[in-house]
Design a protein around this motif. Structure first.
Motif, mmCIF file in Angstrom:
data_model
loop_
_atom_site.group_PDB
_atom_site.id
_atom_site.type_symbol
_atom_site.label_atom_id
_atom_site.label_comp_id
_atom_site.label_asym_id
_atom_site.label_seq_id
_atom_site.Cartn_x
_atom_site.Cartn_y
_atom_site.Cartn_z
ATOM 1 N N LEU A 1 0.826 -1.210 0.000
ATOM 2 C CA LEU A 1 0.000 0.000 0.000
ATOM 3 C C LEU A 1 0.856 1.253 0.000
ATOM 4 O O LEU A 1 0.518 2.262 -0.642
ATOM 5 C CB LEU A 1 -0.935 -0.020 1.210
ATOM 6 N N ASP A 2 1.967 1.234 0.748
ATOM 7 C CA ASP A 2 2.879 2.386 0.743
ATOM 8 C C ASP A 2 3.430 2.649 -0.656
ATOM 9 O O ASP A 2 3.527 3.803 -1.094
ATOM 10 C CB ASP A 2 4.036 2.155 1.717
ATOM 11 N N ASP A 3 3.787 1.566 -1.354
ATOM 12 C CA ASP A 3 4.300 1.735 -2.719
ATOM 13 C C ASP A 3 3.204 2.233 -3.657
ATOM 14 O O ASP A 3 3.480 2.950 -4.624
ATOM 15 C CB ASP A 3 4.851 0.404 -3.229
ATOM 16 N N LEU A 4 1.965 1.814 -3.367
ATOM 17 C CA LEU A 4 0.855 2.177 -4.242
ATOM 18 C C LEU A 4 0.471 3.640 -4.081
ATOM 19 O O LEU A 4 0.136 4.326 -5.051
ATOM 20 C CB LEU A 4 -0.347 1.278 -3.935
ATOM 21 N N ALA A 5 0.494 4.126 -2.859
ATOM 22 C CA ALA A 5 0.042 5.486 -2.573
ATOM 23 C C ALA A 5 1.043 6.506 -3.123
ATOM 24 O O ALA A 5 2.254 6.345 -3.025
ATOM 25 C CB ALA A 5 -0.129 5.678 -1.073
ATOM 26 N N GLY A 6 0.501 7.563 -3.677
ATOM 27 C CA GLY A 6 1.336 8.646 -4.173
ATOM 28 C C GLY A 6 1.104 9.912 -3.371
ATOM 29 O O GLY A 6 0.550 9.899 -2.263
ATOM 30 N N ASP A 7 1.505 11.054 -3.955
ATOM 31 C CA ASP A 7 1.352 12.324 -3.253
ATOM 32 C C ASP A 7 -0.111 12.686 -3.055
ATOM 33 O O ASP A 7 -0.455 13.430 -2.129
ATOM 34 C CB ASP A 7 2.063 13.434 -4.028
ATOM 35 N N ASP A 8 -0.985 12.206 -3.942
ATOM 36 C CA ASP A 8 -2.397 12.571 -3.850
ATOM 37 C C ASP A 8 -3.216 11.570 -3.046
ATOM 38 O O ASP A 8 -4.451 11.617 -3.055
ATOM 39 C CB ASP A 8 -2.985 12.695 -5.254
ATOM 40 N N VAL A 9 -2.568 10.629 -2.365
ATOM 41 C CA VAL A 9 -3.274 9.578 -1.620
ATOM 42 C C VAL A 9 -2.918 9.686 -0.146
ATOM 43 O O VAL A 9 -1.731 9.706 0.214
ATOM 44 C CB VAL A 9 -2.919 8.177 -2.146
ATOM 45 N N VAL A 10 -3.949 9.750 0.684
ATOM 46 C CA VAL A 10 -3.780 9.717 2.139
ATOM 47 C C VAL A 10 -4.048 8.289 2.595
ATOM 48 O O VAL A 10 -5.135 7.748 2.377
ATOM 49 C CB VAL A 10 -4.741 10.693 2.840
ATOM 50 N N LEU A 11 -3.058 7.666 3.208
ATOM 51 C CA LEU A 11 -3.159 6.269 3.624
ATOM 52 C C LEU A 11 -3.254 6.208 5.142
ATOM 53 O O LEU A 11 -2.390 6.732 5.850
ATOM 54 C CB LEU A 11 -1.943 5.472 3.130
ATOM 55 N N VAL A 12 -4.301 5.553 5.644
ATOM 56 C CA VAL A 12 -4.512 5.373 7.077
ATOM 57 C C VAL A 12 -4.741 3.884 7.330
ATOM 58 O O VAL A 12 -5.679 3.293 6.768
ATOM 59 C CB VAL A 12 -5.718 6.191 7.591
#
Length: 360
Positions: free
Chosen positions: A249-260
């Motif tokens: 998920l960390d690799d998937l998320a970019g600058d426009d993604v908030v991961l919780v």
């Protein structure tokens, strides 16, 4: 001998017993035994059995079985006529036994009754001699046992046939499931990265003349996405035995993604974690490509009761467009993990929710 041919040993065993009894009768002078004819008839019966079993290893067609049954009856009678020991009439037991495999129980029982009638008629005054009564009783018991043995053998044969058909069906379903899995993986992996590449290249084209630095950065981002796509393809080719959801998920998320993320993936089934990751990948791709979202939030909750993924965005919403292959594949993948997918419009944007129960 073909393993699907049931109880093939019954006929050779009886023929061997008749041969031993006939040789003994010829040596001690019991009755009138024509040994060469006896041996020739028994060999003919064994060769006939072997030829049939080799030609029809599972089930003999009824017309062929009827002809072979008539030929066997002639050979049985001929062998009994040249056997001085009297044991050769046991070969008549093979008539209902053989008939059961091709024609079923009714024909076998009728033939068994006919064989018993022949045995009774061919033994005059049998009721006046204890030995002959005993022989007929034993012959009747032999008929019952052979028919029962044939019934068990037929059930075993039919069970094997059904089992083989089930194996073929399972193999076909497994192949179809594997094809569907490969199709989902190709769409989820390549589709996600190719979408990112297209977006970055469109950005580079738009800013090429006015802001070359931005265009160059977009091209470099597209290159990185292409390399990630290549790495993902290589990873998909390998049979991955471990999966780290949080890293993925960390690799998937970019600058426009908030991961919780809350909770731990420990104890959750790998297939369920893969399904969550693919759902997050599909949700993020759709938000970037179709919803024109500026903010995407991915929330993952992992606990003993199950796993829950929520992807929400502030884009233009679902609209009336039909679901594509990506959402269809995601629903299939989540369903295989025992979960469900909910897709709802919000104000503004879209919310995707995936819920998978915890392991039993």
């Amino acid at each position: 001998m073909h393993p699907s041919r049931p109880a093939f040993w019954v006929s050779p065993v009886l023929c061997a017993a008749v041969l031993v009894a006939g040789v003994y009768a010829a040596l001690v002078g019991l009755g009138t035994t024509h040994l060469p004819l006896l041996v020739g008839g028994l060999v003919a019966l064994v060769v006939l059995d072997l030829a049939e079993f080799r030609r029809y290893p599972v089930r003999t067609p009824k017309p062929v079985a009827a002809g072979l049954l008539a030929l066997r009856a002639v050979l049985y009678v001929g062998v009994a006529y040249v056997d001085g020991s009297g044991l050769a009439r046991l070969l008549l037991l093979l008539l209902p036994f053989t008939a059961y495999f091709a024609f079923g129980r009714t024909v076998a029982v009728v033939l068994g009754a006919a064989c018993l009638a022949v045995a009774v008629v061919s033994t005059p005054d049998w009721y006046a001699h204890v030995e002959q009564v005993s022989d007929l009783v034993m012959f009747t018991v032999g008929l019952v046992l052979t028919i029962a043995t044939a019934a068990v053998a037929v059930r075993e044969r039919d069970g094997r046939i059904r089992l083989q058909e089930s194996h073929r069906t399972v193999a076909e379903l497994s192949a179809a499931a594997e094809r569907a899995r490969v199709a989902r993986d190709l769409h989820d992996d390549l589709g996600h990265h190719l979408t990112a590449i297209v977006v970055q290249l469109e950005k580079a084209a738009a800013f090429h003349d006015h802001e070359p630095a931005v265009a160059k950065t977009a091209v470099l981002d597209a290159e990185r996405s292409a390399r990630r796509a290549l790495n993902d393809v290589r990873a998909s080719v390998r049979s991955l035995r471990s999966f780290d959801l949080l890293t993925a998920l960390d690799d998937l998320a970019g600058d426009d993604v908030v991961l919780v993320v809350s909770g731990s993936p420990d104890g959750h089934d790998t297939g369920a974690l893969h399904a969550l990751y693919r759902a997050a990948q599909e949700g993020i791709t759709n938000a970037r490509r179709h919803a024109a979202a500026t903010r995407i939030e991915v929330r993952v909750e992992l606990d003993a009761e199950g796993a829950k993924l929520t992807v929400s965005d502030d884009g233009r919403g679902m609209g009336t467009a039909a679901e594509g292959f990506g959402l269809l594949g995601m629903r299939e993948r989540v369903a295989l993990a025992g979960g469900r997918v909910d897709l709802a419009g919000t104000s503004p944007g879209t919310r995707l929710t995936v819920t998978i129960p915890g392991p039993a």
